[in-house]
Enzyme design. Structure first.
Site, PDB file in Angstrom:
ATOM      1  N   VAL A  29       0.888  -1.134   0.155  1.00 49.63           N
ATOM      2  CA  VAL A  29      -0.150   0.296  -0.041  1.00 49.63           C
ATOM      3  C   VAL A  29       0.812   1.011  -0.400  1.00 49.63           C
ATOM      4  CG1 VAL A  29      -1.876   1.581   1.111  1.00 49.63           C
ATOM      5  CG2 VAL A  29      -1.876  -0.988   1.338  1.00 49.63           C
ATOM      6  N   LYS A  85     -25.058   2.519   0.062  1.00 54.06           N
ATOM      7  CA  LYS A  85     -24.184   3.014   1.237  1.00 54.06           C
ATOM      8  C   LYS A  85     -25.178   4.297   1.839  1.00 54.06           C
ATOM      9  CE  LYS A  85     -21.215   2.964   4.648  1.00 54.06           C
ATOM     10  NZ  LYS A  85     -21.277   4.886   5.008  1.00 54.06           N
ATOM     11  N   GLU A 120     -29.608   3.129   8.712  1.00 59.83           N
ATOM     12  CA  GLU A 120     -29.112   2.927  10.228  1.00 59.83           C
ATOM     13  C   GLU A 120     -29.545   4.229  11.910  1.00 59.83           C
ATOM     14  OE1 GLU A 120     -25.266   5.232  11.559  1.00 59.83           O
ATOM     15  OE2 GLU A 120     -25.200   3.954  10.006  1.00 59.83           O
TER      16      GLU A 120
END
Length: 497
Positions: free
Chosen positions: A33, A191, A198
């Site tokens: 990374v 999402k 949520e």
């Protein structure tokens, strides 16, 4: 992109709590990374953490885009973890001189789906793939294994999925909590609605918490025990928010005091610009004409809570607030009441899922994303905030059972049975809330949602007549077959012009 068999190196652009956690997670899984962030201190701190975790050799610092791109494999793979909005556009523009055909950008930010689709359209002329990927679970899951929801072109997802399956959260059966969401900006859209669901769930649970605390006079530890009971079995088993609710109520600081006792009743993420998904999901429910009151009413309370200074001034103007009264009853009655409260919270949770999925479904029809709802439910299995095992099992059976579910989940007999079976408990809690001044917007909105969604005798009969009286908006007749939501064919001249 068939020439890419496996992603072994990538750039993480944005190394805050989410990006940093994902960088460490990927490094642990053997991915090299390359780190890039405007704050060199942030990158240096992440490198120090990597050393302590024994993966220091898997991370590198590259603060310049040219140097970053020079050290990536071809095709180059980038992961974004950035604030939503113009920041992503600035990064894409900065990378533009270095991008080549079949390079791949995975936007793991909480980005607006419209921005995602705009960038996808912009980059397609370069032959660059742009995957919009929702990431859920918070910074802790980003480090341990989050839930990930990618959307984009099939060729790009062919390359991305092996990496995501490797690092994503795993459910109890060992299945990765990721999957192909669909085309275009579907990943970020799903999402966004995840976060709307949520909010509805958190609203209902918070209302139950306050009822237990103020109306029933339960201690934090007692409430924690009750949440733990809810989470262990029944319709709320394996629910992430219920689980952490038990922990939060019991958590004490170094002095032995409950940490929760000093937390102010103020949620500011919708106001300060750090979180846009709640606003967007409510806007989408209105734009697509999908009733989602459990989500939107919970969001309204969040907004009101942010303006605590104003609430204090309003309280002074009113000469005080409407105090939440104590509930009185025997120990046996209290036990029954808590069971009704559990059922009411479950009904609100399920209603939040129904409302959210119905919004996604309408957007899917509009955008032709070909969303795979069975994959979405798997994505929500673990590693995400709305994890709810009982509800996920039911939704999985709906979306995989026949492959031809009715588009509105309220038409499903299984969903109807669950909501109808908990209606009485929800009604009892709302009645008690009205009588004692308990603050229950999410629970009461859920009750009203069920009442008007099921009923074929709404007060809008009178509403429609008023519209025709002053606006000549036309109406249908009761004697005619129920039709689609189109303008009626009849008008009555209630009062000559």
């Amino acid at each position: 992109m068939a020439e890419v068999s496996e992603i072994k190196k990538l750039a993480m652009i944005g190394c805050g709590s989410m990006g940093g956690g994902m960088a460490l997670l990927m490094a642990e899984h053997g991915i090299k990374v390359l780190l890039n962030d405007p704050s060199e201190d942030t990158v240096n701190g992440l490198l120090e953490t990597a050393k302590k975790d024994g993966i220091g050799d898997m991370l590198e610092k590259h603060l310049d885009y040219g140097d970053l791109c020079k050290n990536l494999d071809s095709p180059k793979v980038f992961v974004f973890s950035l604030p939503h909005g113009t920041v992503g556009d600035s990064v894409v523009d900065g990378l533009h001189p270095y991008l080549e055909k079949v390079d791949l950008i995975i936007d793991a930010s909480n980005e607006n789906w419209k921005n995602t689709q705009r960038r996808q359209a912009k980059l397609v002329s370069q032959g660059v793939y742009y995957v919009g990927m929702g990431v859920s679970g918070g910074y802790q899951a980003a480090r341990r294994g989050p839930s990930m929801c990618p959307g984009g072109e099939d060729k790009a997802l062919d390359v991305v999925m092996p990496l995501l399956r490797k690092v994503a959260a795993k459910d109890e059966k060992g299945r990765s909590c990721t999957g192909r969401c669909g085309m275009g900006g579907s990943g970020h859209y799903v999402k966004m609605i995840h976060n709307g669901i949520e909010h509805g769930m958190m609203g209902a649970q918070s209302e139950a918490w306050q009822i237990m605390s103020l109306s029933l006079g339960m201690t934090y530890d007692e409430i924690g025990d009750e949440f733990a009971r809810w989470n262990s079995d029944g319709e709320l088993r394996g629910t992430f928010l219920i689980d952490i609710g038990a922990q939060i109520n019991k958590q004490r600081d170094s002095k032995g005091e409950h940490v929760l006792s000093v937390v102010e009743d103020k949620v500011v993420q919708d106001i300060d610009g750090s979180e846009g998904t709640g606003n967007w999901s409510s806007e989408e429910s209105i734009r697509l004409h999908v009733p989602a009151p459990t989500l939107s009413d919970a969001h309204n309370v969040r907004i009101a809570s942010a303006f605590r200074k104003d609430r204090k001034k309003i309280k002074e103007t009113f000469g005080g607030h409407f105090p939440i009264e104590k509930w009185t009853g025997s120990a046996e009655e209290k036990k029954a009441f808590l069971e009704d409260l559990r059922k009411a919270v479950y009904a609100a949770f399920l209603a939040a899922f129904v409302q959210g999925i119905n919004i996604i479904d309408q957007a899917d029809q509009e955008n032709r994303w070909s969303i795979n709802f069975a994959e979405v439910i798997q994505i929500w299995r673990k590693g995400c905030i709305i994890r709810a095992d009982y509800i996920a099992d039911m939704l999985e059976s709906i979306f995989t059972g026949t492959g031809n579910h009715d588009r509105d989940l309220l038409h499903n007999h299984m969903i109807a049975k669950e909501l109808k079976g908990n209606f009485a408990a929800l009604k009892k809690i709302v009645r008690m809330g009205v009588e004692t001044n308990a603050i229950i917007p999410s629970l009461s909105a859920t009750l009203e949602y069920l009442k008007y969604s099921v009923n074929t005798v709404l007060p809008t009969q009178f509403y429609e007549a008023q519209l025709d009286y002053f606006g000549k908006h036309m109406f249908d007749l009761k004697s005619e077959p129920a039709g689609d939501p189109v303008t009626g064919k009849h008008h009555f001249e209630w009062k000559p012009a």
